[in-house]
Design an enzyme around this catalytic site. Sequence first.
Site, mmCIF file in Angstrom:
data_model
loop_
_atom_site.group_PDB
_atom_site.id
_atom_site.type_symbol
_atom_site.label_atom_id
_atom_site.label_comp_id
_atom_site.label_asym_id
_atom_site.label_seq_id
_atom_site.Cartn_x
_atom_site.Cartn_y
_atom_site.Cartn_z
ATOM 1 N N ASP A 67 0.806 -1.218 0.000
ATOM 2 C CA ASP A 67 0.000 0.000 0.000
ATOM 3 C C ASP A 67 0.840 1.270 0.000
ATOM 4 O OD1 ASP A 67 0.912 -0.546 2.575
ATOM 5 O OD2 ASP A 67 -1.061 -1.100 3.315
ATOM 6 N N HIS A 138 -7.238 -5.039 10.087
ATOM 7 C CA HIS A 138 -6.982 -4.838 8.650
ATOM 8 C C HIS A 138 -5.701 -5.545 8.199
ATOM 9 C CE1 HIS A 138 -4.710 -0.735 9.325
ATOM 10 N NE2 HIS A 138 -3.846 -1.717 9.279
ATOM 11 N N GLU A 143 -9.741 -2.124 5.282
ATOM 12 C CA GLU A 143 -10.361 -1.830 6.563
ATOM 13 C C GLU A 143 -11.625 -2.668 6.760
ATOM 14 O OE1 GLU A 143 -8.515 -0.274 8.364
ATOM 15 O OE2 GLU A 143 -7.944 1.734 7.729
HETATM 16 C C1 F6R Z 1 1.470 -1.644 6.137
HETATM 17 C C2 F6R Z 1 0.146 -2.236 6.200
HETATM 18 C C3 F6R Z 1 -0.633 -2.311 7.457
HETATM 19 C C4 F6R Z 1 0.210 -2.623 8.696
HETATM 20 C C5 F6R Z 1 -0.671 -2.646 9.935
HETATM 21 C C6 F6R Z 1 0.134 -2.887 11.196
HETATM 22 O O1 F6R Z 1 1.992 -1.706 4.822
HETATM 23 O O2 F6R Z 1 -0.327 -2.645 5.196
HETATM 24 O O3 F6R Z 1 -1.616 -3.317 7.326
HETATM 25 O O4 F6R Z 1 0.845 -3.844 8.540
HETATM 26 O O5 F6R Z 1 -1.344 -1.425 10.064
HETATM 27 O O6 F6R Z 1 0.952 -1.784 11.420
HETATM 28 P P1 F6R Z 1 2.129 -1.834 12.487
HETATM 29 O O7 F6R Z 1 3.072 -2.865 12.015
HETATM 30 O O8 F6R Z 1 2.731 -0.456 12.434
HETATM 31 O O9 F6R Z 1 1.499 -2.161 13.778
#
Ligand code: F6R
Length: 241
Positions: A67, A138, A143
Amino acid sequence: MKLVCAKDYEDASYIAAKNIYTQMIKKADSVLGLATGSSPVGVYKQLIKWYKIGDLDFSDVTTINLDEYRGINRTDEQSYYFFMQRNLFKHVNIKPSNTYIPNGMEEDCQKACNDYDAIIKKVGRIDLQLLGLGENGHIGFNEPSEAFTGKTHCVDLADSTLLANARFFKSLKDVPKQAYTLGVESIMMAKKIIVIVSGEKKADILKKVLYGPITPLIPASILQVHPDVVIVADEAARSAL
Ligand code: F6R
């Protein structure tokens, strides 16, 4: 789904990195699906270590990132493009032309998504997809919603995601409100999926993802029906199990 019990973040990162290592040794021209955020940083550090001692070669690897924020420039430190350069790409011998991230500066939503889907089609099936888990369940930026998503699309980020990601920005109002993300269908097409889950904040959602119903209200729950998913979770993330 296979749950691998890691001790802490470092241990989880090592285990997830070992899976990527194995993939790259088995197939030098692997297509890796990559994530950003806090979860994969330790994985990338470990991969860089192995690269530096000559154990890994990225020269034939292709990467597809999950993303990118919409409306953010690549030169912006908060862009996922910048994140990938800083945390992995500039430290290894990957060819920049083999690394793909949605174009956050493309204003035309349809074009941005179609272009990215065309790249995914050209590159071929993702051999190994690395995922983090959002506190709201997600994956990528898919979402919680009424239905599972298909291919690349533009998404309005959930309030909980804006809040969770505010830590990377000056303030909550600076977090971009939209992003381009691979859809759930595209993620599910990956041959193998590794999810890295760390910290107490993920404990409740991890329990739902593993044992709850499969529902688009918890997008990661769909992983229950993928044939090859490894969830690497540390002690804190497993504290509600
Ligand atoms: C990032 C992504 C998100 C994160 C998720 C967890 O490219 O696609 O799905 O993996 O929001 O974020 P962290 O690792 O910062 O807790």
